[in-house]
Structure formats: C-alpha cells, structure tokens
Scaffold this motif. Structure first.
Motif: not given
Length: 218
Positions: A69-71, A73, A96, A98, A126, A191-193, A214
């Motif tokens: 659960r993270q992007s 970058r 992305g 939760r 959003t 998360l965005d992307s 995401f």
C-alpha cells in the motif's frame, strides 16, 4: 592464433559483463534500510533501494505476502543511454486504497449508515476521481474526471454499498442490513498514483507491477 569469431565472442562477453549492473533487493516486509540491498541485507523502502541504484542496476522488489500500500516514486532518478535503471516489481500489487476499520467511522444517523468525518473540504480533482470499494467491488457513484459528474445522493437515498459526500468533507456510506466495517472490506483511495516519474528522471525501465485502486490509476 585466436580466430576472429572467437575474438569477437570474447569481446561481446566482456562487454556484456561490463555493462551488467547490480541487483538491489527491496523487501518491504523483512528488509531494513540500514542494509546495502544485497541478498543478505535487502533494504525495506522503495526510496532507499532507488537511492542505491546506479546506471545499469536493477531494483528488484521481492514478492510480498499481501498488496503493498504505497506508491513507486522516481524523482530525478536517471540511468544512462544503454544502461537504464530498471525497477522490477516481481508482479507485486501496488494498492492505493486504505481499508476502513471500526475506529475510523461513527454511526451515520440512519440504519446501516456510517460516516468517515473529514476535517477539511475536498478539492475538486479528488471529488471527480473518488470512489469506494466494497468487498472488492468499485462504486464511483457517477463521479468522473472526464465526464459530467452525477449529483450526490442524500444520505436517506443511499442503497447498500453506496456512498455520498456531505458538507464537502464527510463521507457517508451504507452497508447491507446488519453489516459493519468489520464484516465488509470497505476501502477508499488514499494515494494519487501507483507510479510517479518526475523531475529529470530518464533512462528508466519499470516493469512487472500490478497497480490497483489509486485516485489517478483507478
């Protein structure tokens, strides 16, 4: 005397070895960012693994037991011509969204309705991209970034596994009768992307990722 074909094969093999980079291992579950990325000492975070990578290297994310659960970058990360930095996701899932817990919500004033209270107004980007996921089923409630959005429903109009936004900050949703967030996997995009590339990043290969839920990737 060495034959030309044998000489060329030797040169090719030497060149291949010279260009071959190192593997930087990333273990998001058992790694430690005090490590050096070797098999004996994998790092834990994407950021640390990327920071160790040089042109020609491969950052390998070891298979995880559950979605990550993270992007990912990559900001100002650069390989070189013929020597890209490769990020191999090993077919891990980047997620992305939760999952809500009972501690996140309060009763919403109607049967089977819950509310996640917000502390500030939602920005339009959003709102246009927002959705919720109920036991793996996405529901956008008619919200789109590339088409006119449907009006939000009143709380009393919600059916099971539907949601609405109240006062531009409070997220209401309804579950099946008698169900709670402990019974249903209720998720929302945080998360965005899934993968973001920015700045002077160049000569990169990004492969073998499964990206889900995401705001920008859907």
């Amino acid at each position: 005397m060495m034959k030309l074909s044998a000489f060329l094969a030797a040169v090719t093999a030497f060149s291949t070895l010279a260009l071959a980079g190192a593997d930087i291992l990333i273990d998001v579950e058992q790694g430690n960012d005090g490590g050096d990325g070797s098999a004996a000492k994998p790092v834990k975070s994407f950021a640390k693994g990327i920071s160790l990578a040089k042109p020609g290297d491969t950052g390998k994310i070891l298979p995880a037991s559950q979605p990550i659960r993270q992007s990912l970058r990559l900001v100002d990360t650069a390989g070189a011509p013929g020597q890209p930095i490769t990020i191999d996701g090993s077919f891990n899932i980047l997620r992305g969204a939760r999952r809500l817990t009972a501690a996140d919500v309060v009763p919403g004033g109607a049967p089977d309705v819950f509310v996640l209270k917000g502390d500030k107004p939602w920005p339009d980007p959003t709102k246009m991209r927002f959705y919720m996921v109920f036991d793996g089923k996405m529901n956008r409630m008619g919200q789109h970034s590339k088409a006119p959005c449907a009006p939000y429903k009143a709380v009393c109009e919600l059916q099971a596994d539907e949601w609405t936004l109240v006062d531009n900050k409070d997220l209401y949703f309804r579950l099946e009768p008698g169900k709670t967030v402990g019974d249903v996997a209720v998720e929302y995009p945080l998360l965005d992307s899934g993968v973001a590339v920015a700045g002077t990043a160049k000569h990169l290969v990004i492969k073998n990722f499964i990206v889900q839920n995401f705001l920008n990737d859907g």
